[in-house]
Design an enzyme around this catalytic site. Structure first.
Site, short mmCIF file in Angstrom:
data_model
loop_
_atom_site.label_atom_id
_atom_site.label_comp_id
_atom_site.label_asym_id
_atom_site.label_seq_id
_atom_site.Cartn_x
_atom_site.Cartn_y
_atom_site.Cartn_z
N ARG A 165 -11.83 -1.77 -17.34
CA ARG A 165 -12.75 -2.43 -16.41
C ARG A 165 -13.69 -1.38 -15.82
NH1 ARG A 165 -11.20 -6.46 -11.40
NH2 ARG A 165 -10.00 -4.68 -10.62
N ASP A 445 -5.98 -3.70 -3.32
CA ASP A 445 -7.11 -2.94 -3.85
C ASP A 445 -8.34 -3.27 -3.02
OD1 ASP A 445 -8.13 -5.36 -4.77
OD2 ASP A 445 -7.87 -4.90 -6.90
#
Length: 526
Positions: A165, A445
């Site tokens: 990603r 996160d």
């Protein structure tokens, strides 16, 4: 002293140790070419986000696009899916440091997503070392010795399929400048990875596979598709070699899922329910309006209201087009020293995954290796085939109203205090160079910190009433913040904690809702 590696291309970060293997003149020239071809469009698309935001603020609501109704009505399917991506029932995600990559590839998950985005604080050292680690994976030399314990780590015989990603379109990489401008973090992460690894991955029976984050429109997907086409051309690879899954984690993108699949149809294999960023986006795009005043984060669960509707719409849309519909993140982590709490956490994961498998998702995400067998058991039991593309949800109608339905639930002092603690602690860790952080029995996160600060901003801005009758204005927020900071200073006091606290409060109390916490935070890291 900046290193001028080619005409009008400067590397402003140190090139030390094995960085020379990554930042070769040829690799940097490859990234520079992508920048020169596509950065203007990227910037225009970011401006288009703000133009759309102005329309939302003026009363417009997200909706399915009239001008692309022909795409939604037509019968078409995405290109065939590679063999090693046909079974994705459990995927694990995590940052790109060496030990984490080895453990994730070895943990028994079907797929590992190496994350340069929300699980990695993009220090120069982190992003360059991450590229070294991924290059070593494909060169067969990925091993590690822990300097503290002396324990050795090495890649096992049957590693998970690797997906990468890159950063979202909004984040710059200020350590590489082309023609006087920083390149996009997305093009830096993507470009270096495919330049060094695309052929090696293909030679080993896999391929260059990606997760694409935070798209807000099909035009942003079109940009990624054009980047893929150019990169494949430059590397001498056929169109369709690169394969991506797009995270549907913004409210505008949820109304353009067919169009996103269509734009990337040669290169896309599925969509994913990025649930935490989706809550953040819902607040960011609609949260200036009282009718979208959100309850505590804990009340916004996946099976209900706007989250439940978009989850089903994603399954329906993907399966009609022959693409995978991936479920969202289970953020729970094992609770050490408290078996009852540990079992309760695992039970939450099990229930969430049963809901996803029952709804028709083809797989799911977990944040910790110990949760792989929990999620795997559920999908093995409820999805015995490699996927459930045949579950089309035909006849199900998901309306605009359902996609915008607010969750029921209270706003509480407990919820506000938790948002303060988690937001500040995560921001502190990010400034210290860590992007995936265990906090209060969850793996957090950047999306979590974004929910915390945007929700507090919304509550203060709109004068939200708490369940005890008090209004969470700026005065009460500052009082709660001061109390929480006293506790945090005792336990975690550091200059970075103070920087995090200052940044977090400034953004919560600002008159305007800033797009991303990570943009001003990026100015504070190396």
């Amino acid at each position: 002293m900046p290193l001028d590696i080619a005409a009008n291309v400067q590397i402003l970060g140190p090139i030390e140790g094995r960085a020379v293997e990554i930042l070769t003149p040829e690799a940097v020239a490859f990234v520079a070419d992508l920048h020169r071809r596509f950065d203007g469009r990227r910037r225009e698309l970011l401006q288009a986000r703000q133009a759309r935001q102005a329309r939302f603020d003026a009363g417009e609501l997200p909706d399915f696009l009239a001008e692309t109704s022909h795409v939604r009505a037509a019968d078409w399917r995405v290109a065939p899916i590679p063999a090693d991506l046909l079974d994705r029932r459990v995927e694990i995600t995590g940052p790109v440091d060496r030990k984490m990559i080895i453990n994730a590839l070895n943990c028994g998950a079907k797929v590992f997503m190496a994350d340069f985005e929300d699980a990695t604080a993009p220090t120069w050292a982190n992003v360059v070392e991450g590229q070294v680690n991924l290059k070593d994976r494909w060169n067969g030399v990925l091993d590690h010795v822990d300097p503290k314990s002396g324990k050795s780590y090495a890649l096992g015989a049957n590693p998970a399929v690797l997906k990468v990603r890159p950063r979202g379109w909004h984040l710059p990489e200020r350590h590489l400048e082309v023609d006087g401008a920083p390149v996009a973090g997305a093009l830096f992460d993507f470009g270096l990875y495919v330049f060094h690894n695309a052929r090696a991955a293909l030679a080993q029976g896999s391929g260059p596979y990606f997760y694409l984050p935070k798209l807000e429109s099909h035009l942003e997907a079109r940009l990624w598709n054009d980047v893929f086409v150019r990169a494949q051309e430059a590397l001498g690879l056929p169109v369709g070699t690169f394969k991506a899954t797009v995270l549907i984690e913004t409210i505008p993108a949820a109304f353009e899922m067919d169009e996103i699949l269509f734009e990337l149809k040669d290169h896309i294999v599925g969509l994913n329910c990025g649930r935490w960023d989706y809550i953040f986006s819902f607040i960011k795009r609609l949260g200036r309006r009282a009718e979208f005043l959100t309850p505590d984060r804990s009340a916004m669960v996946m099976g209900k209201a706007f989250l439940g509707a978009y989850s089903l719409k994603l399954v329906q849309t993907c399966h009609r087009r022959g693409a995978f519909a991936m479920g969202g993140m289970a953020a729970q982590i094992p609770v050490k020293g408290d078996e009852a709490a540990n079992q309760a956490a695992f039970a939450k994961v099990r229930a969430d995954k049963e809901r996803e498998a029952g709804a028709g998702h083809d797989g799911t995400w977990v944040a910790h290796p110990d949760l792989v067998p929990v999620a795997m058991e559920v999908f093995d039991r409820l999805m015995p085939a490699p996927n459930q593309l045949d579950k089309t949800l035909e006849g199900l109608e998901i309306t605009q109203g359902q996609m915008l339905e607010l969750h029921d639930g209270a706003r509480t002092e407990t919820g506000a205090r938790e948002a303060i603690r988690v937001g500040v602690r995560y921001t502190q860790a990010w400034l210290e160079g860590r992007g995936a952080v265990p906090l209060y029995n969850l793996m957090e996160d950047a999306a979590t910190a974004e929910i915390c600060r945007t929700q507090l901003w919304q509550w203060v801005r709109l004068g939200a009433e708490l369940d005890d009758g008090r209004v969470l204005g700026s005065e009460l927020f500052v009082s709660l913040f001061t109390q929480e900071m006293a506790d945090l200073r005792r336990e975690f006091g550091s200059p970075r904690l103070e920087e995090a606290a200052h940044l977090f409060t400034r953004m919560v109390l600002s008159d305007t809702l800033e797009e991303f916490l990570t943009l001003p935070a990026y100015e504070l890291i190396g």
